[in-house]
Design an enzyme around this catalytic site. Structure first.
Site, PDB file in Angstrom:
ATOM      1  N   ASP A   1      19.659  26.173   3.331  1.00 12.96           N
ATOM      2  CA  ASP A   1      20.496  26.776   4.369  1.00 12.96           C
ATOM      3  C   ASP A   1      21.667  25.848   4.648  1.00 12.96           C
ATOM      4  OD1 ASP A   1      21.674  27.904   6.527  1.00 12.96           O
ATOM      5  OD2 ASP A   1      19.928  27.821   7.839  1.00 12.96           O
TER       6      ASP A   1
ATOM      7  N   LYS B   1      24.877  27.203   4.725  1.00 14.22           N
ATOM      8  CA  LYS B   1      25.943  28.069   5.277  1.00 14.22           C
ATOM      9  C   LYS B   1      27.322  27.629   4.752  1.00 14.22           C
ATOM     10  CE  LYS B   1      23.455  29.705   9.271  1.00 14.22           C
ATOM     11  NZ  LYS B   1      22.315  28.756   9.285  1.00 14.22           N
TER      12      LYS B   1
ATOM     13  N   PRO C   1      37.069  28.578  -2.638  1.00 17.72           N
ATOM     14  CA  PRO C   1      36.203  28.818  -3.795  1.00 17.72           C
ATOM     15  C   PRO C   1      35.873  27.573  -4.618  1.00 17.72           C
ATOM     16  CG  PRO C   1      37.793  30.584  -3.582  1.00 17.72           C
ATOM     17  CD  PRO C   1      38.164  29.574  -2.543  1.00 17.72           C
TER      18      PRO C   1
ATOM     19  N   GLY D   1      13.619  36.810  20.109  1.00 14.80           N
ATOM     20  CA  GLY D   1      13.365  38.045  19.358  1.00 14.80           C
ATOM     21  C   GLY D   1      11.875  38.346  19.312  1.00 14.80           C
TER      22      GLY D   1
HETATM   23  P1  OMP Z   1      14.070  29.058  15.009  1.00  9.83           P
HETATM   24  O1  OMP Z   1      15.007  29.600  16.022  1.00  9.83           O
HETATM   25  O2  OMP Z   1      13.582  27.675  15.320  1.00  9.83           O
HETATM   26  O3  OMP Z   1      12.948  30.019  14.685  1.00  9.83           O
HETATM   27  O4  OMP Z   1      14.884  28.866  13.661  1.00  9.83           O
HETATM   28  C1  OMP Z   1      15.725  29.829  13.132  1.00  9.83           C
HETATM   29  C2  OMP Z   1      16.337  29.323  11.855  1.00  9.83           C
HETATM   30  O5  OMP Z   1      17.219  30.297  11.320  1.00  9.83           O
HETATM   31  C3  OMP Z   1      17.168  28.053  12.003  1.00  9.83           C
HETATM   32  O6  OMP Z   1      17.025  27.323  10.799  1.00  9.83           O
HETATM   33  C4  OMP Z   1      18.586  28.563  12.143  1.00  9.83           C
HETATM   34  O7  OMP Z   1      19.530  27.627  11.689  1.00  9.83           O
HETATM   35  C5  OMP Z   1      18.549  29.796  11.229  1.00  9.83           C
HETATM   36  N1  OMP Z   1      19.489  30.873  11.558  1.00  9.83           N
HETATM   37  C6  OMP Z   1      19.536  31.381  12.846  1.00  9.83           C
HETATM   38  O8  OMP Z   1      18.752  31.004  13.717  1.00  9.83           O
HETATM   39  N2  OMP Z   1      20.446  32.348  13.144  1.00  9.83           N
HETATM   40  C7  OMP Z   1      21.307  32.849  12.236  1.00  9.83           C
HETATM   41  O9  OMP Z   1      22.087  33.732  12.574  1.00  9.83           O
HETATM   42  C8  OMP Z   1      21.255  32.366  10.925  1.00  9.83           C
HETATM   43  C9  OMP Z   1      20.311  31.433  10.579  1.00  9.83           C
HETATM   44  C10 OMP Z   1      20.172  31.153   9.143  1.00  9.83           C
HETATM   45  O10 OMP Z   1      21.143  31.328   8.409  1.00  9.83           O
HETATM   46  O11 OMP Z   1      19.089  30.841   8.664  1.00  9.83           O
END
Ligand code: OMP
Length: 210
Positions: A58, A60, A65, A172
């Site tokens: 992850d 991001k 490019p 959620g």
């Molecule tokens: P928890 O909130 O601890 O369950 O973790 C959620 C994980 O998903 C983390 O690693 C965040 O960085 C990632 N995440 C999000 O929470 N929201 C997003 O919109 C996108 C991500 C992601 O790309 O994984």
């Protein structure tokens, strides 16, 4: 059955301990910046020695490019796939996808994020991002469990596998999104597993609900 992906935003020792504890209940692992920056990309090999699961980086990725391509080439020597941002445009995403395809790895693109700030800038363009992900025939999109109606819409627009964070620590509710998810989709859970008193039991709980 949708798959359970453990998000590891931890330092190395804690991360390896949690992986050992929950390995029988998870299907995939997501490695975040905090883990790689506090160790190195070799952490992916160490994780795989403990639990040989699909491991997604992850990062991001969100650059021009040529830079995206360099990041993808290094990262994908390790992980099974990489998360990229889409707002930088099709050429930047395609640069990663081309590297990933050549290595038989996945490119997963963020559409709408799960946190409140996503409403400011990214939600208004998220449907277009989902369309772009479809056009590029990517391997999946990230969409929010914190907004079930948006999750449903983004899944429908993209027609791609969903990687959805937001259940648990971000508020959620799994019961509100479970009917949206198919076998190809991934539920991403981090803190509510690794910060719990009993990560193994929590991982088992999510796995059984899925
Ligand atoms: P928890 O909130 O601890 O369950 O973790 C959620 C994980 O998903 C983390 O690693 C965040 O960085 C990632 N995440 C999000 O929470 N929201 C997003 O919109 C996108 C991500 C992601 O790309 O994984």
């Amino acid at each position: 059955m949708p798959k359970l992906m453990l998000a590891l935003d931890l330092d190395k020792d804690k991360a390896l301990k949690v992986v050992e504890e929950v390995k029988n209940y998870i299907d995939a692992i997501k490695v975040g910046y905090s883990l790689v920056l506090s160790s190195s990309l070799d952490i992916v090999k160490e994780i795989k020695k403990i639990a040989n699961k699909e491991t997604i980086l992850d990062f991001k990725v969100a650059d021009i490019p040529v830079t995206n391509e360099k990041i993808a080439k290094i990262s994908l020597k390790y992980g099974d796939g990489i998360i990229v941002h889409g707002f930088v445009g099709k050429d930047s995403v395609k640069a990663v996808k081309d590297v990933a395809k050549s290595l038989n790895k996945k490119t997963i693109m963020v559409t709408e994020m799960s946190h409140p700030g996503a409403l400011e800038f990214i939600q208004p363009i998220a449907n277009k991002l989902a369309e772009m992900a479809k056009e590029l025939n990517l391997d999946g999109i990230v969409a929010p469990s914190t907004r079930p109606e948006r999750l449903r819409e983004l899944k429908q627009i993209s027609g791609l596998p969903i990687y959805t964070p937001g259940v648990g620590a971000q508020g959620g509710k799994l019961e509100e999104i479970i009917n949206i998810l198919d076998d190809e989709d991934y539920l991403i859970v981090g803190r509510s597993i690794y910060l719990s008193d009993n990560p193994k039991e929590m991982a088992k709980y999510y796995k059984e609900l899925l």
